[in-house]
Design an enzyme around this catalytic site. Structure first.
Site, PDB file in Angstrom:
ATOM      1  N   ASN A  40       0.841  -1.201   0.000  1.00 49.78           N
ATOM      2  CA  ASN A  40       0.000   0.000   0.000  1.00 49.78           C
ATOM      3  C   ASN A  40       0.878   1.254   0.000  1.00 49.78           C
ATOM      4  O   ASN A  40       0.533   2.272   0.597  1.00 49.78           O
ATOM      5  CB  ASN A  40      -0.896  -0.014   1.251  1.00 49.78           C
ATOM      6  CG  ASN A  40      -2.081   0.937   1.090  1.00 49.78           C
ATOM      7  OD1 ASN A  40      -2.412   1.321  -0.035  1.00 49.78           O
ATOM      8  ND2 ASN A  40      -2.691   1.337   2.185  1.00 49.78           N
ATOM      9  N   SER A  41       2.061   1.119  -0.632  1.00 50.96           N
ATOM     10  CA  SER A  41       2.988   2.262  -0.735  1.00 50.96           C
ATOM     11  C   SER A  41       3.853   2.036  -1.973  1.00 50.96           C
ATOM     12  O   SER A  41       3.807   0.967  -2.577  1.00 50.96           O
ATOM     13  CB  SER A  41       3.858   2.348   0.530  1.00 50.96           C
ATOM     14  OG  SER A  41       4.469   1.098   0.783  1.00 50.96           O
ATOM     15  N   SER A 129      -6.342   4.940  16.208  1.00 58.02           N
ATOM     16  CA  SER A 129      -7.205   5.864  15.468  1.00 58.02           C
ATOM     17  C   SER A 129      -8.312   6.384  16.354  1.00 58.02           C
ATOM     18  O   SER A 129      -8.821   5.662  17.218  1.00 58.02           O
ATOM     19  CB  SER A 129      -7.818   5.130  14.263  1.00 58.02           C
ATOM     20  OG  SER A 129      -8.899   5.864  13.731  1.00 58.02           O
ATOM     21  N   TYR A 153     -12.591  -1.999  10.826  1.00 58.84           N
ATOM     22  CA  TYR A 153     -11.289  -1.315  10.925  1.00 58.84           C
ATOM     23  C   TYR A 153     -11.092  -0.765  12.341  1.00 58.84           C
ATOM     24  O   TYR A 153     -10.071  -1.031  12.979  1.00 58.84           O
ATOM     25  CB  TYR A 153     -11.224  -0.159   9.910  1.00 58.84           C
ATOM     26  CG  TYR A 153     -10.142   0.837  10.222  1.00 58.84           C
ATOM     27  CD1 TYR A 153     -10.442   2.035  10.862  1.00 58.84           C
ATOM     28  CD2 TYR A 153      -8.818   0.579   9.905  1.00 58.84           C
ATOM     29  CE1 TYR A 153      -9.446   2.942  11.186  1.00 58.84           C
ATOM     30  CE2 TYR A 153      -7.815   1.485  10.210  1.00 58.84           C
ATOM     31  CZ  TYR A 153      -8.148   2.664  10.849  1.00 58.84           C
ATOM     32  OH  TYR A 153      -7.153   3.555  11.169  1.00 58.84           O
ATOM     33  N   LYS A 157      -8.382  -1.736  15.581  1.00 59.79           N
ATOM     34  CA  LYS A 157      -7.529  -0.791  16.315  1.00 59.79           C
ATOM     35  C   LYS A 157      -7.735  -0.954  17.815  1.00 59.79           C
ATOM     36  O   LYS A 157      -6.775  -0.999  18.592  1.00 59.79           O
ATOM     37  CB  LYS A 157      -7.830   0.649  15.889  1.00 59.79           C
ATOM     38  CG  LYS A 157      -7.369   0.988  14.483  1.00 59.79           C
ATOM     39  CD  LYS A 157      -5.855   0.853  14.321  1.00 59.79           C
ATOM     40  CE  LYS A 157      -5.355   1.328  12.976  1.00 59.79           C
ATOM     41  NZ  LYS A 157      -3.887   1.174  12.832  1.00 59.79           N
ATOM     42  N   ASN A 203     -10.827   9.913   1.379  1.00 66.72           N
ATOM     43  CA  ASN A 203     -10.745  11.035   2.311  1.00 66.72           C
ATOM     44  C   ASN A 203     -10.868  12.384   1.610  1.00 66.72           C
ATOM     45  O   ASN A 203     -10.522  12.523   0.429  1.00 66.72           O
ATOM     46  CB  ASN A 203      -9.433  10.956   3.110  1.00 66.72           C
ATOM     47  CG  ASN A 203      -9.336   9.702   3.954  1.00 66.72           C
ATOM     48  OD1 ASN A 203      -8.304   9.084   4.030  1.00 66.72           O
ATOM     49  ND2 ASN A 203     -10.432   9.323   4.607  1.00 66.72           N
TER      50      ASN A 203
HETATM   51  C1  WQD Z   1     -13.845  14.013   6.475  1.00 65.96           C
HETATM   52  C2  WQD Z   1     -15.127  14.805   6.248  1.00 65.96           C
HETATM   53  C3  WQD Z   1     -16.891  13.508   5.255  1.00 65.96           C
HETATM   54  C4  WQD Z   1     -14.840  12.907   1.407  1.00 65.96           C
HETATM   55  C5  WQD Z   1     -11.263   8.927   8.000  1.00 65.96           C
HETATM   56  C6  WQD Z   1     -11.265   7.530   8.458  1.00 65.96           C
HETATM   57  C7  WQD Z   1     -10.576   7.404   9.784  1.00 65.96           C
HETATM   58  C8  WQD Z   1      -9.242   8.105   9.808  1.00 65.96           C
HETATM   59  C9  WQD Z   1      -9.297   9.499   9.235  1.00 65.96           C
HETATM   60  C10 WQD Z   1      -7.602   6.362   9.808  1.00 65.96           C
HETATM   61  C11 WQD Z   1     -16.393  14.024   6.597  1.00 65.96           C
HETATM   62  C12 WQD Z   1     -16.449  14.624   4.315  1.00 65.96           C
HETATM   63  C13 WQD Z   1     -15.156  13.261   2.706  1.00 65.96           C
HETATM   64  C14 WQD Z   1     -15.566  13.476   0.325  1.00 65.96           C
HETATM   65  C15 WQD Z   1     -16.883  14.736   1.898  1.00 65.96           C
HETATM   66  N1  WQD Z   1      -8.291   7.313   9.121  1.00 65.96           N
HETATM   67  N2  WQD Z   1     -16.162  14.178   2.935  1.00 65.96           N
HETATM   68  N3  WQD Z   1     -16.580  14.375   0.613  1.00 65.96           N
HETATM   69  O1  WQD Z   1     -14.203   9.953   7.656  1.00 65.96           O
HETATM   70  O2  WQD Z   1     -13.408  11.751   9.280  1.00 65.96           O
HETATM   71  O3  WQD Z   1     -12.025   9.724   8.870  1.00 65.96           O
HETATM   72  O4  WQD Z   1      -9.933   9.413   7.961  1.00 65.96           O
HETATM   73  O5  WQD Z   1      -7.578   6.211  11.003  1.00 65.96           O
HETATM   74  O6  WQD Z   1     -10.405   6.037  10.007  1.00 65.96           O
HETATM   75  O7  WQD Z   1     -12.611   7.143   8.634  1.00 65.96           O
HETATM   76  O8  WQD Z   1     -12.230  11.451   7.090  1.00 65.96           O
HETATM   77  O9  WQD Z   1     -11.573  12.655   5.070  1.00 65.96           O
HETATM   78  O10 WQD Z   1     -13.101  10.637   4.838  1.00 65.96           O
HETATM   79  O11 WQD Z   1     -14.001  12.751   5.822  1.00 65.96           O
HETATM   80  O12 WQD Z   1     -17.792  15.554   2.128  1.00 65.96           O
HETATM   81  O13 WQD Z   1     -15.336  13.161  -0.882  1.00 65.96           O
HETATM   82  O14 WQD Z   1     -15.253  15.118   4.861  1.00 65.96           O
HETATM   83  O15 WQD Z   1     -18.301  13.352   5.244  1.00 65.96           O
HETATM   84  O16 WQD Z   1     -17.341  14.938   7.144  1.00 65.96           O
HETATM   85  P1  WQD Z   1     -13.096  10.724   8.246  1.00 65.96           P
HETATM   86  P2  WQD Z   1     -12.684  11.833   5.614  1.00 65.96           P
END
Ligand code: WQD
Length: 368
Positions: A40-41, A129, A153, A157, A203
C-alpha cells in the site's frame, strides 16, 4: 546500524505517515529502519527520503506477518524500539472484507510483538485511530471517553490496544505508547513526499487536491444538514508533519522514562468540509467546484480532540494551521500529479547528491 544512533523499526514505514515520521526521526538523531511490503505504498518514496535526509535509507522489504524474518530484522539493526504503522486503513473496505482486516491488522501486531519479545526489544508505539471512540456523545473527545468502534477497521484498532494493555499487565517491562490519530492531512513542505492514495480517494483532502489539479471534476460534500455551524461535517485535521513529531516525542518518552500512555493526536479544533474547501481555494488560488450529496454511511457530525494530555505528557502540540495543511497538500499535488508514479524529468528540488540506491533487502512474500 549507524554508530550510537538508536535504531527504530518502522513497520509500514514507506507509507504516508511512516515516511514523514522517518524524516522526523532522522532529524531527531535516530536511525529509522523501514519494514514494508509495499502493498500500500510505492518504492519511489525511498529515493525521495534519501534526498530529504541526505543519507541512505535502510529498508527491509517483506511482510510483518513473517515473524521469523521480523526477528532477523530487529536483530540485524539492533532496534531499541518499534513504531507499528503497517495495517489496512479504509473504513468502507473493512466492512466488505473484515477477515482481511483482522488477519492483517491484528495478526500483524501480534507478529511484531512476538518478534520483539524474542529479541527483548520492548518499546513500541502503536498507530491507533480516533475511530475507536465511535460516535461521541459530545466534543471535544478526551482519552477517558468510552470506546465504541463502529467498523471492523476501528474494531481492529481497539483490539490491538487491548492486546497491548494485556501485554503490559503480564510484563511491566513493556513500554507502550498508543497514539489515537484524528485526521492526518498535508505533506512535507518540500513537496517530495505526501499522501498518495490509490484509486478514488476516500478522504476529503486528497479528493480536494485531485479536483484542484484537474484529475476530478468536483467534490461531493456528503451532507449539509448536520447539526454543525454550516451543516457540513466537522473534523480535527492534523498536519502530517505535526503527527510525525508526535511519534518522535512518543518514542523518546518511552525510551527516556518508560511510562506507557494512550494519547489523542489532533489540533483540538474542528473544521467543516466547506471551511476546508475555502481554505484550499485560498492556498491554491484555484476554484474548487462542489455539490451537496447525501450523507455518507457511518459519518458522524462532529469529531475533534481534547489534546491536553499530549501536551502534559509529551510536551507536544500541533503547530500547523489549516492554511499550512492546504498549502503543503497543494504543493505536493502540484509537483506530483500522479503521486509517486509521477515521472519527474526536472531535477529534484533539493540539489543534493543522491546517494547510491538505498539498502533495500527483500524477503520472499509470505502468504496471508
Ligand atoms: C472528512 C469529512 C466527510 C470525502 C477517516 C477515516 C478514519 C481516519 C481518518 C484512519 C467528513 C467529508 C469526505 C468526500 C466529503 N483514518 N467528505 N466528501 O471519515 O473523518 O475519517 O480518515 O484512522 O479512520 O474514517 O475522514 O476525510 O473521509 O471525511 O464531504 O469526498 O469530509 O463526510 O465529514 P473521516 P474523511
Amino acid at each position: 546500524m549507524t554508530l550510537n544512533k538508536p535504531s527504530v523499526l518502522l513497520t509500514g514505514g514507506a507509507g504516508y505517515i511512516g515516511s514523514h515520521t522517518f524524516v522526523a526521526l532522522v532529524e531527531a538523531g535516530y536511525q529509522p529502519v523501514i519494514l514494508d511490503d509495499f502493498s500500500n505504498s510505492h518504492p519511489a518514496v525511498l529515493q525521495r527520503l534519501e534526498q530529504l535526509t541526505e543519507q541512505p535509507v535502510i529498508c527491509e522489504r517483506g511482510n510483518v506477518l513473517d515473524t521469523p524474518w521480523v526477528v532477523e530484522v530487529l536483530q540485524r539493526h539492533r532496534c531499541v524500539a518499534a513504531i507499528h504503522f503497517a495495517g489496512f486503513k479504509a473504513v468502507g473496505e473493512s466492512v466488505q472484507k473484515p477477515l482481511m482486516y483482522y488477519q492483517n491488522n491484528v495478526g500483524g501486531l501480534l507478529s511484531l510483538l512476538q518478534a520483539m519479545e524474542t529479541t527483548e526489544c520492548r518499546s513500541v508505539v502503536f498507530s491507533s485511530s480516533a475511530t475507536v471512540y465511535g460516535d461521541p456523545a459530545s466534543v471535544p473527545i478526551d482519552e477517558q471517553f468510552p470506546c465504541a468502534p463502529e467498523s471492523p477497521y476501528a474494531h481492529t484498532k481497539l483490539m490491538c490496544e487491548n492486546i497491548l494493555a494485556s501485554l503490559r499487565t503480564s510484563d511491566p517491562a513493556w513500554r507502550v505508547g498508543v497514539l489515537r490519530y484524528f485526521n492526518p492531512v498535508g505533506a512535507h513542505p518540500s513537496g517530495l513526499i505526501g499522501e498518495d492514495p490509490s484509486g478514488i480517494p476516500n478522504n476529503l483532502m486528497p479528493y480536494v487536491t485531485q479536483v484542484a489539479v484537474g484529475k476530478r471534476a468536483m467534490v461531493n460534500v456528503f451532507g449539509n444538514d448536520y447539526p454543525t455551524p454550516d451543516g457540513t461535517g466537522v473534523r480535527d485535521y492534523l498536519h502530517v508533519t505535526d503527527l510525525a513529531a508526535g511519534h518522535v516525542a512518543a518514542v523518546s518518552a518511552l525510551l527516556a522514562h518508560g511510562k506507557s500512555f494512550t494519547i489523542n493526536l489532533g489540533t483540538g479544533e474542528g473544521t467543516s468540509v466547506l471551511e476546508v474547501i475555502q481554505a484550499f481555494e485560498r492556498a491554491s488560488g484555484r476554484s474548487i467546484p462542489y455539490e451537496f450529496a447525501p450523507r455518507r454511511a457511518g459519518d458522524v457530525a462532529q469529531y475533534f480532540a481534547d489534546v491536553s494530555l499530549a501536551g502534559s505528557l509529551l510536551g507536544w502540540r500541533a503547530q500547523c494551521t489549516m492554511d499550512d495543511m492546504c498549502r503543503d497538500s497543494w504543493h505536493w499535488q502540484q509537483r506530483n500529479p500522479e503521486g509517486y508514479r509521477t515521472v519527474t524529468s526536472s531535477p529534484p528540488a533539493l540539489q543534493v547528491p543522491v546517494p547510491a540506491s538505498s539498502n533495500v533487502s527483500a524477503r520472499p512474500a509470505v502468504g496471508m
